[in-house]
Design a protein around this motif. Sequence first.
Motif, PDB file in Angstrom:
ATOM      1  N   LEU A 236      -2.181  -3.226   1.360  1.00 16.80           N
ATOM      2  CA  LEU A 236      -0.996  -4.080   1.308  1.00 16.80           C
ATOM      3  C   LEU A 236       0.283  -3.247   1.323  1.00 16.80           C
ATOM      4  N   VAL A 237       0.305  -2.178   0.534  1.00 16.66           N
ATOM      5  CA  VAL A 237       1.478  -1.290   0.538  1.00 16.66           C
ATOM      6  C   VAL A 237       1.691  -0.715   1.934  1.00 16.66           C
ATOM      7  N   ALA A 238       0.613  -0.250   2.539  1.00 20.35           N
ATOM      8  CA  ALA A 238       0.721   0.340   3.874  1.00 20.35           C
ATOM      9  C   ALA A 238       1.226  -0.682   4.883  1.00 20.35           C
ATOM     10  N   GLN A 239       0.707  -1.912   4.820  1.00 21.56           N
ATOM     11  CA  GLN A 239       1.121  -2.929   5.781  1.00 21.56           C
ATOM     12  C   GLN A 239       2.571  -3.322   5.591  1.00 21.56           C
ATOM     13  N   ARG A 240       3.033  -3.322   4.360  1.00 19.03           N
ATOM     14  CA  ARG A 240       4.453  -3.613   4.128  1.00 19.03           C
ATOM     15  C   ARG A 240       5.351  -2.574   4.798  1.00 19.03           C
ATOM     16  N   TYR A 241       4.941  -1.313   4.721  1.00 21.95           N
ATOM     17  CA  TYR A 241       5.727  -0.281   5.398  1.00 21.95           C
ATOM     18  C   TYR A 241       5.665  -0.460   6.915  1.00 21.95           C
ATOM     19  N   ARG A 242       4.493  -0.780   7.423  1.00 19.21           N
ATOM     20  CA  ARG A 242       4.393  -1.005   8.869  1.00 19.21           C
ATOM     21  C   ARG A 242       5.242  -2.196   9.291  1.00 19.21           C
ATOM     22  N   ASP A 243       5.173  -3.282   8.525  1.00 26.47           N
ATOM     23  CA  ASP A 243       5.969  -4.468   8.846  1.00 26.47           C
ATOM     24  C   ASP A 243       7.464  -4.175   8.773  1.00 26.47           C
ATOM     25  N   ALA A 244       7.826  -3.196   7.933  1.00 22.62           N
ATOM     26  CA  ALA A 244       9.236  -2.807   7.809  1.00 22.62           C
ATOM     27  C   ALA A 244       9.697  -1.932   8.969  1.00 22.62           C
ATOM     28  N   GLY A 245       8.762  -1.545   9.830  1.00 20.85           N
ATOM     29  CA  GLY A 245       9.135  -0.771  11.012  1.00 20.85           C
ATOM     30  C   GLY A 245       8.741   0.682  10.989  1.00 20.85           C
ATOM     31  N   LEU A 246       8.160   1.170   9.879  1.00 22.66           N
ATOM     32  CA  LEU A 246       7.752   2.564   9.826  1.00 22.66           C
ATOM     33  C   LEU A 246       6.541   2.760  10.737  1.00 22.66           C
ATOM     34  N   GLY A 247       6.612   3.768  11.594  1.00 24.17           N
ATOM     35  CA  GLY A 247       5.611   3.915  12.634  1.00 24.17           C
ATOM     36  C   GLY A 247       4.512   4.916  12.349  1.00 24.17           C
ATOM     37  N   ASP A 248       4.590   5.653  11.224  1.00 30.77           N
ATOM     38  CA  ASP A 248       3.602   6.694  10.934  1.00 30.77           C
ATOM     39  C   ASP A 248       3.074   6.491   9.515  1.00 30.77           C
ATOM     40  N   ILE A 249       2.182   5.518   9.363  1.00 30.92           N
ATOM     41  CA  ILE A 249       1.602   5.177   8.064  1.00 30.92           C
ATOM     42  C   ILE A 249       0.099   5.404   8.151  1.00 30.92           C
ATOM     43  N   THR A 250      -0.415   6.244   7.256  1.00 31.69           N
ATOM     44  CA  THR A 250      -1.841   6.572   7.251  1.00 31.69           C
ATOM     45  C   THR A 250      -2.428   6.257   5.880  1.00 31.69           C
ATOM     46  N   VAL A 251      -3.603   5.637   5.873  1.00 29.73           N
ATOM     47  CA  VAL A 251      -4.323   5.332   4.633  1.00 29.73           C
ATOM     48  C   VAL A 251      -5.629   6.101   4.620  1.00 29.73           C
ATOM     49  N   ARG A 252      -5.884   6.799   3.510  1.00 29.12           N
ATOM     50  CA  ARG A 252      -7.183   7.437   3.297  1.00 29.12           C
ATOM     51  C   ARG A 252      -7.778   6.879   2.015  1.00 29.12           C
ATOM     52  N   LEU A 253      -8.792   6.035   2.149  1.00 26.21           N
ATOM     53  CA  LEU A 253      -9.527   5.481   1.022  1.00 26.21           C
ATOM     54  C   LEU A 253     -10.859   6.207   0.907  1.00 26.21           C
ATOM     55  N   TYR A 254     -11.135   6.760  -0.261  1.00 27.65           N
ATOM     56  CA  TYR A 254     -12.335   7.549  -0.466  1.00 27.65           C
ATOM     57  C   TYR A 254     -13.371   6.724  -1.229  1.00 27.65           C
ATOM     58  N   PRO A 255     -14.555   6.534  -0.653  1.00 24.48           N
ATOM     59  CA  PRO A 255     -15.575   5.701  -1.288  1.00 24.48           C
ATOM     60  C   PRO A 255     -15.944   6.188  -2.687  1.00 24.48           C
ATOM     61  N   GLU A 256     -15.913   5.253  -3.645  1.00 27.32           N
ATOM     62  CA  GLU A 256     -16.282   5.486  -5.039  1.00 27.32           C
ATOM     63  C   GLU A 256     -15.313   6.403  -5.783  1.00 27.32           C
ATOM     64  N   GLY A 257     -14.236   6.824  -5.136  1.00 22.39           N
ATOM     65  CA  GLY A 257     -13.241   7.644  -5.814  1.00 22.39           C
ATOM     66  C   GLY A 257     -12.471   6.832  -6.840  1.00 22.39           C
ATOM     67  N   ARG A 258     -12.074   7.492  -7.907  1.00 20.40           N
ATOM     68  CA  ARG A 258     -11.343   6.822  -8.985  1.00 20.40           C
ATOM     69  C   ARG A 258      -9.856   7.188  -8.913  1.00 20.40           C
ATOM     70  N   HIS A 259      -9.166   7.210 -10.007  1.00 23.01           N
ATOM     71  CA  HIS A 259      -7.707   7.241  -9.974  1.00 23.01           C
ATOM     72  C   HIS A 259      -7.126   8.595  -9.578  1.00 23.01           C
ATOM     73  N   GLU A 260      -7.682   9.685 -10.080  1.00 21.51           N
ATOM     74  CA  GLU A 260      -7.109  11.007  -9.834  1.00 21.51           C
ATOM     75  C   GLU A 260      -7.902  11.703  -8.733  1.00 21.51           C
ATOM     76  N   MET A 261      -7.550  11.439  -7.484  1.00 20.55           N
ATOM     77  CA  MET A 261      -8.324  11.996  -6.385  1.00 20.55           C
ATOM     78  C   MET A 261      -8.217  13.510  -6.303  1.00 20.55           C
ATOM     79  N   LEU A 262      -7.155  14.098  -6.839  1.00 16.46           N
ATOM     80  CA  LEU A 262      -7.057  15.560  -6.858  1.00 16.46           C
ATOM     81  C   LEU A 262      -7.984  16.179  -7.897  1.00 16.46           C
ATOM     82  N   ASN A 263      -8.542  15.359  -8.783  1.00 16.02           N
ATOM     83  CA  ASN A 263      -9.473  15.839  -9.801  1.00 16.02           C
ATOM     84  C   ASN A 263     -10.848  15.197  -9.640  1.00 16.02           C
TER      85      ASN A 263
END
Length: 284
Positions: A236-263
């Motif tokens: 939803l956040v990503a789509q809002r940016y796209r709808d606002a006209g931003l042309g370079d929006i990338t989403v990376r969702l990691y399966p089973e990952g929790r809140h701190e993806m750097l940890n």
Amino acid sequence: MDETTITISTGDGQTLQVYRWAPDGDPRAVLQVQHGLGEHAGRYRRFAEALTGAGYLVYAPDGRGSGRSAAQGYGVWGPDGWPGWVDDVAVLARHLREEHPGLPLGLFGHSMGSFATQQFLLDHDDLVDAVVLSGTTEVGGLVPLLAGDEPADLSAFNAGFEHRTGFEWLSRDPEEVDAYVADPGCGWQASPFTGIETLLPAADPERLARIRDDLPVLLVSGDADPLAGGGAAIELVAQRYRDAGLGDITVRLYPEGRHEMLNETNRDEVTADVVAFWERTLTR
């Protein structure tokens, strides 16, 4: 990696301690890292090792009421409250622009740092060249949860996970969870967020439409992060940016990952994805 500290003064007279992690040789770009609630910038040292190893100069403040900047105690936000959090992002970004003219500036915000980044972009998109939102969410539904008069209670985020420490929602890696629990600079109860309602415009399509359309944004999240809504809140956040006209929006969702993806258990993969984003957007 060379580690030093600088200080910056906030708009309401506080002093923030800022880690400066420098690479060997001349930096390719500057990266600003904004941590989340109930933690501190020192936890990003491993991330900084990878970033400096790739040639980036990294600055990471201990935010107001956090880490070494918590002169009045953890969770004491100062006179400006939540708007101060957001303004602090801009204060440091302006400092980095002045200190390193000509170098691109990337902004990485995690969790509360990502919410501050979403609000920051409404008025200061000109200060940064690329943005990563980590552990973020759709702020329109978040603000009512943080707007009460009582301290923020994050214990509900652990519902659905094992309850060995109560912080299993952060990572599948028990050693990372134990390190968080053992760290006195982590896990403290936050004071109420005065002025948190100023975050709501970050979900307003008309305000988002004013962000410049050439700003690249990467959103990284685990699909098991309770803030992610199974990934729907991130999309939803990503789509809002796209709808606002931003042309370079990338989403990376990691399966089973929790809140701190750097940890997380796949943190090397996540770090490599973030570095690749900086490579593409900041060092062309």
